[in-house]
Each structure stands twice: as structure tokens, then as C-alpha cells.
Scaffold this active site. Structure first.
Site, short mmCIF file in Angstrom:
data_model
loop_
_atom_site.label_atom_id
_atom_site.label_comp_id
_atom_site.label_asym_id
_atom_site.label_seq_id
_atom_site.Cartn_x
_atom_site.Cartn_y
_atom_site.Cartn_z
N ASP A 66 0.82 -1.22 0.00
CA ASP A 66 0.00 0.00 0.00
C ASP A 66 0.85 1.27 0.00
O ASP A 66 0.53 2.24 0.69
CB ASP A 66 -0.94 0.00 1.22
CG ASP A 66 -1.94 -1.14 1.16
OD1 ASP A 66 -2.39 -1.47 0.05
OD2 ASP A 66 -2.27 -1.69 2.23
N LYS A 120 -11.87 -4.91 -3.91
CA LYS A 120 -13.11 -5.15 -3.14
C LYS A 120 -14.33 -4.83 -3.98
O LYS A 120 -15.16 -3.98 -3.64
CB LYS A 120 -13.08 -4.38 -1.83
CG LYS A 120 -11.95 -4.83 -0.92
CD LYS A 120 -12.06 -4.31 0.48
CE LYS A 120 -10.92 -4.81 1.35
NZ LYS A 120 -9.60 -4.23 1.02
N ASP A 165 -6.65 -6.02 -5.09
CA ASP A 165 -7.61 -5.79 -4.01
C ASP A 165 -8.47 -4.58 -4.35
O ASP A 165 -8.20 -3.47 -3.91
CB ASP A 165 -6.84 -5.56 -2.71
CG ASP A 165 -7.77 -5.33 -1.53
OD1 ASP A 165 -8.99 -5.49 -1.68
OD2 ASP A 165 -7.25 -4.98 -0.45
N ASP A 208 -20.48 -4.39 -6.86
CA ASP A 208 -21.44 -3.67 -7.70
C ASP A 208 -22.45 -4.65 -8.29
O ASP A 208 -22.48 -5.83 -7.91
CB ASP A 208 -20.67 -2.91 -8.80
CG ASP A 208 -21.32 -1.57 -9.14
OD1 ASP A 208 -22.55 -1.58 -9.38
OD2 ASP A 208 -20.62 -0.55 -9.18
O1 O7E Z 1 -2.49 -3.09 8.29
P1 O7E Z 1 -1.47 -3.42 7.27
O2 O7E Z 1 -0.63 -2.25 6.89
O3 O7E Z 1 -0.68 -4.64 7.60
O4 O7E Z 1 -2.26 -3.75 5.91
C1 O7E Z 1 -3.34 -4.63 5.87
C2 O7E Z 1 -3.84 -4.74 4.46
O5 O7E Z 1 -4.95 -5.63 4.43
C3 O7E Z 1 -4.35 -3.43 3.86
O6 O7E Z 1 -4.10 -3.47 2.47
C4 O7E Z 1 -5.83 -3.46 4.12
O7 O7E Z 1 -6.54 -2.74 3.15
C5 O7E Z 1 -6.11 -4.95 3.97
N1 O7E Z 1 -7.27 -5.45 4.73
C6 O7E Z 1 -7.36 -5.25 6.08
O8 O7E Z 1 -6.46 -4.69 6.71
N2 O7E Z 1 -8.48 -5.68 6.72
C7 O7E Z 1 -9.49 -6.33 6.12
O9 O7E Z 1 -10.44 -6.70 6.77
C8 O7E Z 1 -9.40 -6.58 4.75
C9 O7E Z 1 -8.25 -6.20 4.08
C10 O7E Z 1 -8.05 -6.68 2.77
O10 O7E Z 1 -7.00 -6.72 2.20
O11 O7E Z 1 -9.08 -7.25 2.19
C11 O7E Z 1 -8.83 -8.04 1.12
C12 O7E Z 1 -7.81 -9.13 1.40
#
Ligand code: O7E
Length: 217
Positions: free
Chosen positions: A12, A62, A60, A65
Site C-alpha cells: 500500500d 473489493k 484488491d 457492484d
Molecule cells: O495493516 P497493514 O498495513 O498490515 O495492511 C493490511 C492490508 O490488508 C491493507 O491493504 C488493508 O486494506 C487490507 N485489509 C485489512 O487490513 N483488513 C481487512 O479486513 C481486509 C483487508 C483486505 O485486504 O481485504 C482483502 C484481502
């Protein structure tokens, strides 16, 4: 995505050079890199192709739609070179089916968000997470997303989906989740972002997570 190190990097960052630099340092420790809106909106969708030439990319977005728009989004995602896409399940079975049908055309994978890792997930998401997990069975998806910050949810979702689907689990590191705990509770992969890409030594941090998983009790 092959299950080797059980670690997925959430990339990210918003600068292309930083993204390529971090990815280059951790390739050998991760089974995939997850790329989402922050990096793509800043640098363009071409970053997915750049990274996917070295390691599988999970896009990712998400996706949430109506079926036709989901199909159009997934086509662009798979045309960009992504190996998998993350979609929401709360939009219902028809919207999910559209993503799976598109993934099948491209021979790619779909992961469905069944529960989320942040505190606010308890407001609405938790109330539907079991239903989303159940719905995901027999749809042709590869797996679901469940939170490393609430391992009871991972355990519960694992009971619902059995061994039919994989669980990928974000929330390790910066959000407080433990890699070894969540793997022990039934996750197949952990997703970690900030604790790796904000470190002065992303490879050392990635290696630590991999070792923690491999050496767990
Ligand atoms: O907290 P970090 O920096 O370790 O990043 C976590 C990553 O997972 C970040 O990209 C965030 O958007 C994603 N994420 C979550 O943190 N929580 C969720 O519930 C879902 C996601 C996610 O990636 O969903 C799809 C896998």
C-alpha cells in the site's frame, strides 16, 4: 498462488519506485503481493503487470457492484495481469457469480471478503460474515478473507467452509494480529503491509514473519 511461505505482502505504498524497491526486496519471502487502490490510483494499473512478472498479484479492489459492472471491472483487472481479485460478498450471489464467471474465462481466482479486521467491522459486517462464508461455498471462489485481529472469526469461518476454501488473513503486524496465532486458527496465508513496507529493512521483516509461521507451536 502456491502455498510456500504463507505470507502475502500488502503493497500500500503510493510511489512506484518505492513499490518496486520493496517488492524486489521481499520476492523470495512472499507467495503473492496484494495491490489495491492506493498504489493503482497513484501510479496506474500498469503497476500490476510490473509486479506480476515476478510474483502473483492479488488485485484488491473489493469489487461490490451489480453483476454487469462487476464483470467489466474484473475484465480490466485480469487484462492487467492480476492472478486474483478480491470482491465483496454482501452484494449477493449474482454479483459474486459474475466475478467468478469472468475469473473462469481468464483462468484466474476470486477471494471473497467474509469478515474484516478493523474495529468498525463489528458494527455491520460481523452480522453477515457467516452467511457470506456459507454463500462462498460451491461458487467456484478460491477462498475468503477473514481477520487476524479476531482469530475466533477465522476459526468460525474455517468450521463453515471446511477445507474447501482457503483463508487469507489481514491484520498481522500494524493492526496487532499475530501470524502464528492466525495460521494455527485456520488461516492459510497472512497479509501484512505496514510492518514490512515501512521498515528500514523490509526483507528482514518479511523473513521474520515467515520464520514465525514456520517455527510456530
Ligand atoms: O495493516 P497493514 O498495513 O498490515 O495492511 C493490511 C492490508 O490488508 C491493507 O491493504 C488493508 O486494506 C487490507 N485489509 C485489512 O487490513 N483488513 C481487512 O479486513 C481486509 C483487508 C483486505 O485486504 O481485504 C482483502 C484481502
Amino acid at each position: 498462488m502456491e502455498k510456500n511461505n504463507q505470507l502475502i505482502l500488502a503493497l500500500d505504498v503510493t510511489e512506484k519506485n518505492k513499490a518496486l524497491d520493496v517488492a524486489e526486496k521481499v520476492y523470495e519471502y512472499v507467495d503473492a503481493v496484494k495491490i489495491g487502490y492506493p498504489l493503482v490510483l497513484k501510479t496506474g494499473i500498469g503497476i500490476i503487470e510490473d509486479i506480476s512478472s515476478r510474483v502473483p498479484v492479488i488485485a484488491d479492489f473489493k469489487v461490490a457492484d451489480i453483476p454487469n459492472t462487476n464483470r467489466l471491472i474484473c475484465e480490466q483487472v485480469f487484462n492487467s495481469g492480476a492472478d486474483a481479485v478480491i470482491v465483496h460478498g454482501f452484494t449477493g450471489r449474482d454479483s459474486l457469480d459474475a466475478c467468478v464467471a469472468t475469473a473462469n474465462e481468464y483462468n484466474r481466482q476470486v477471494f471473497v471478503v467474509a469478515d474484516m479486521s478493523h474495529p468498525g467491522a463489528t458494527e455491520f459486517f460481523q452480522q453477515v460474515s457467516e452467511k457470506i462464508a456459507k454463500m462462498s461455498l460451491d461458487t467456484g471462489v478460491s477462498g475468503v478473507v477473514a481477520p487476524a485481529t479476531r482469530t475466533n472469526s477465522v476459526e468460525n469461518i474455517r468450521k463453515i467452509i471446511g477445507n474447501e476454501l482457503a483463508i487469507i488473513s489481514p491484520g498481522v503486524g500494524a493492526q496487532g494480529g499475530s501470524a502464528s496465532d492466525v495460521i494455527n486458527k485456520g488461516a492459510d496465508w497472512v497479509i501484512t503491509g505496514r510492518s514490512i513496507y515501512q521498515s528500514d529493512s523490509p526483507d528482514t521483516e518479511a523473513k521474520k514473519v515467515v520464520q514465525e509461521i514456520k517455527n510456530r507451536n
